[in-house]
Write an enzyme that holds these catalytic residues in place. Structure first.
Site, PDB file in Angstrom:
ATOM      1  N   TYR A 150      -0.935  -1.003  10.378  1.00 58.72           N
ATOM      2  CA  TYR A 150      -1.233  -1.251   8.961  1.00 58.72           C
ATOM      3  C   TYR A 150      -0.069  -0.766   8.086  1.00 58.72           C
ATOM      4  O   TYR A 150       0.484  -1.525   7.284  1.00 58.72           O
ATOM      5  CB  TYR A 150      -2.532  -0.547   8.550  1.00 58.72           C
ATOM      6  CG  TYR A 150      -2.902  -0.814   7.107  1.00 58.72           C
ATOM      7  CD1 TYR A 150      -3.513  -2.006   6.747  1.00 58.72           C
ATOM      8  CD2 TYR A 150      -2.618   0.117   6.106  1.00 58.72           C
ATOM      9  CE1 TYR A 150      -3.840  -2.276   5.419  1.00 58.72           C
ATOM     10  CE2 TYR A 150      -2.937  -0.144   4.782  1.00 58.72           C
ATOM     11  CZ  TYR A 150      -3.556  -1.337   4.442  1.00 58.72           C
ATOM     12  OH  TYR A 150      -3.865  -1.595   3.128  1.00 58.72           O
TER      13      TYR A 150
ATOM     14  N   SER B 104       0.872  -1.183   0.000  1.00 58.36           N
ATOM     15  CA  SER B 104       0.000   0.000   0.000  1.00 58.36           C
ATOM     16  C   SER B 104       0.902   1.225   0.000  1.00 58.36           C
ATOM     17  O   SER B 104       2.045   1.152   0.474  1.00 58.36           O
ATOM     18  CB  SER B 104      -0.857   0.010   1.269  1.00 58.36           C
ATOM     19  OG  SER B 104      -1.474   1.270   1.453  1.00 58.36           O
TER      20      SER B 104
HETATM   21  N1  LIG Z   1      -8.808  -0.782  -0.854  1.00 57.31           N
HETATM   22  C1  LIG Z   1      -7.796   0.032  -0.636  1.00 57.31           C
HETATM   23  O1  LIG Z   1      -7.958   1.267  -0.579  1.00 57.31           O
HETATM   24  C2  LIG Z   1      -6.392  -0.542  -0.502  1.00 57.31           C
HETATM   25  C3  LIG Z   1      -5.321   0.347  -0.610  1.00 57.31           C
HETATM   26  C4  LIG Z   1      -4.020  -0.129  -0.515  1.00 57.31           C
HETATM   27  C5  LIG Z   1      -3.801  -1.476  -0.299  1.00 57.31           C
HETATM   28  N2  LIG Z   1      -4.858  -2.327  -0.175  1.00 57.31           N
HETATM   29  C6  LIG Z   1      -4.559  -3.741   0.068  1.00 57.31           C
HETATM   30  O2  LIG Z   1      -5.126  -4.515  -0.959  1.00 57.31           O
HETATM   31  C7  LIG Z   1      -5.382  -5.836  -0.498  1.00 57.31           C
HETATM   32  C8  LIG Z   1      -6.776  -6.240  -0.889  1.00 57.31           C
HETATM   33  O3  LIG Z   1      -7.698  -5.388  -0.240  1.00 57.31           O
HETATM   34  P1  LIG Z   1      -9.094  -4.957  -0.891  1.00 57.31           P
HETATM   35  O4  LIG Z   1      -9.144  -3.495  -0.823  1.00 57.31           O
HETATM   36  O5  LIG Z   1      -9.331  -5.638  -2.173  1.00 57.31           O
HETATM   37  O6  LIG Z   1     -10.078  -5.500   0.279  1.00 57.31           O
HETATM   38  P2  LIG Z   1     -11.414  -6.363   0.245  1.00 57.31           P
HETATM   39  O7  LIG Z   1     -12.320  -5.969  -0.864  1.00 57.31           O
HETATM   40  O8  LIG Z   1     -11.932  -6.282   1.646  1.00 57.31           O
HETATM   41  O9  LIG Z   1     -10.905  -7.861  -0.035  1.00 57.31           O
HETATM   42  C9  LIG Z   1     -10.126  -8.558   0.900  1.00 57.31           C
HETATM   43  C10 LIG Z   1      -9.973 -10.012   0.448  1.00 57.31           C
HETATM   44  O10 LIG Z   1      -9.096 -10.671   1.378  1.00 57.31           O
HETATM   45  C11 LIG Z   1      -9.748 -11.838   1.915  1.00 57.31           C
HETATM   46  N3  LIG Z   1      -9.292 -11.992   3.296  1.00 57.31           N
HETATM   47  C12 LIG Z   1      -9.388 -11.104   4.308  1.00 57.31           C
HETATM   48  N4  LIG Z   1      -8.894 -11.622   5.448  1.00 57.31           N
HETATM   49  C13 LIG Z   1      -8.458 -12.880   5.126  1.00 57.31           C
HETATM   50  C14 LIG Z   1      -7.871 -13.924   5.877  1.00 57.31           C
HETATM   51  N5  LIG Z   1      -7.668 -13.825   7.199  1.00 57.31           N
HETATM   52  N6  LIG Z   1      -7.542 -15.083   5.238  1.00 57.31           N
HETATM   53  C15 LIG Z   1      -7.773 -15.228   3.922  1.00 57.31           C
HETATM   54  N7  LIG Z   1      -8.339 -14.263   3.156  1.00 57.31           N
HETATM   55  C16 LIG Z   1      -8.686 -13.101   3.768  1.00 57.31           C
HETATM   56  C17 LIG Z   1     -11.251 -11.553   1.766  1.00 57.31           C
HETATM   57  O11 LIG Z   1     -12.069 -12.724   1.645  1.00 57.31           O
HETATM   58  P3  LIG Z   1     -12.707 -13.518   2.912  1.00 57.31           P
HETATM   59  O12 LIG Z   1     -13.336 -12.495   3.796  1.00 57.31           O
HETATM   60  O13 LIG Z   1     -13.681 -14.500   2.307  1.00 57.31           O
HETATM   61  O14 LIG Z   1     -11.564 -14.223   3.552  1.00 57.31           O
HETATM   62  C18 LIG Z   1     -11.273 -10.800   0.430  1.00 57.31           C
HETATM   63  O15 LIG Z   1     -11.259 -11.728  -0.639  1.00 57.31           O
HETATM   64  C19 LIG Z   1      -5.128  -5.811   1.017  1.00 57.31           C
HETATM   65  O16 LIG Z   1      -3.855  -6.375   1.280  1.00 57.31           O
HETATM   66  C20 LIG Z   1      -5.126  -4.328   1.350  1.00 57.31           C
HETATM   67  O17 LIG Z   1      -4.332  -4.038   2.479  1.00 57.31           O
HETATM   68  C21 LIG Z   1      -6.147  -1.896  -0.265  1.00 57.31           C
END
Ligand SMILES: NC(=O)c1ccc[n+]([C@@H]2O[C@H](COP(=O)([O-])OP(=O)(O)OC[C@H]3O[C@@H](n4cnc5c(N)ncnc54)[C@H](OP(=O)(O)O)[C@@H]3O)[C@@H](O)[C@H]2O)c1
Length: 257
Positions: free
Chosen positions: A148, A138
């Site tokens: 985080y 991130s």
């Molecule tokens: N959205 C943003 O603004 C943003 C910005 C920078 C970085 N990121 C990073 O991008 C990545 C993806 O995030 P996203 O924004 O796409 O979030 P999201 O829509 O909430 O998706 C998160 C995914 O991770 C899975 N997950 C969560 N906890 C888990 C666990 N304990 N074991 C296995 N799977 C797990 C969830 O599925 P289940 O609940 O079914 O397990 C879901 O498929 C993360 O690493 C986040 O830190 C996000």
């Protein structure tokens, strides 16, 4: 045909990787906790793109969950050519407000799982002299933002260090640093997003397209989108105290303070 394994594949950035890689003709191993959702997604991607999509339900905050995915990545008969370590989440609240168990679960998913899964995948890739790993970090890695940001800083440092050690081996490792992306992330964490200006939001599919280009170019760090490249350039020059004030509270507070 090559195979990609994506953690956190069911939603947001992980689902965008799954769509893009299925479109490109890769077979997929989809990892997350929600088994029903995984099966639904696998069927959809198979029907739409004619690829094989298998599911692996695993909680990466647990020893068993990490071990199950490690085992799949170490299966020499069914090699994985591309690993996307994407699963992750946010905890609402500042330091001392977040329960210790939640902080430790974050370190397990963001750091321990990424270390162990990368290692399990890269051993075979190095023998085959080909393969890639994308570790989703991130832009929070570059600013003071609690556990985080600290965990994502670890992802960047680890990935770039490993990429350096493996230079010339045929294996590519890249840390992907998105800015704000419209996914389920903030809602799941109960974080408010009203104070995030519209121009700061990125689209997950475009983000993944940019990331795949950077991986093909052999970059070890990808900050997709010119807006965030400029912001991160400015952040390098700004004093840490100013940065902390600007960035550390967005969405993390329990209520107005
Ligand atoms: N959205 C943003 O603004 C943003 C910005 C920078 C970085 N990121 C990073 O991008 C990545 C993806 O995030 P996203 O924004 O796409 O979030 P999201 O829509 O909430 O998706 C998160 C995914 O991770 C899975 N997950 C969560 N906890 C888990 C666990 N304990 N074991 C296995 N799977 C797990 C969830 O599925 P289940 O609940 O079914 O397990 C879901 O498929 C993360 O690493 C986040 O830190 C996000």
């Amino acid at each position: 045909m090559t195979t990609a394994l994506i953690t956190g594949a069911t939603s947001g950035i992980g689902a965008a990787f799954a769509r893009r890689l299925a479109h490109d003709g890769h077979n997929l191993v989809l990892v997350a906790r929600d088994e029903k959702r995984l099966h639904r997604q696998a069927t959809e991607l198979h029907d739409l793109h004619g690829i094989e999509a298998s599911v692996l339900s695993a909680d990466l905050a647990t020893e068993e969950g990490i071990a199950a995915v490690e085992e799949r990545l170490g299966d020499r008969k069914h090699p994985v050519d591309l690993l996307v370590n994407n699963a992750g989440f946010g905890n609402k609240g500042e330091y001392l407000e977040v329960p210790m168990a939640d902080e430790l679960a974050m370190l397990k998913v963001h750091c321990e799982a990424v270390l162990r899964l990368t290692t399990a995948a890269v051993r075979g890739m190095r023998e085959r002299r080909r393969g890639g790993v994308v570790n989703v970090a991130s832009v929070a890695a570059f600013v003071p933002r609690g556990t985080y940001g600290a965990s994502k800083a670890w992802v960047v440092q680890f990935t770039q260090g490993a990429a350096r050690d493996l230079a010339g081996s045929g294996v590519r490792l890249m840390a992907l640093c998105p800015g704000f992306v419209r996914t389920e992330f903030h809602q799941r964490a109960g974080m408010g997003t009203d104070n995030i200006p519209g121009w700061m939001w990125l689209d997950a599919d475009k983000l993944v397209d940019a990331a795949m280009k950077d991986l093909a170019r052999g970059r070890s760090l990808s900050i997709p989108d010119p807006r965030y490249k400029a912001l991160m350039g400015a952040a390098k020059l700004a004093p840490r105290g100013v940065l902390g004030g600007l960035t550390s509270r967005t969405g993390r507070k329990f209520g107005p303070k």
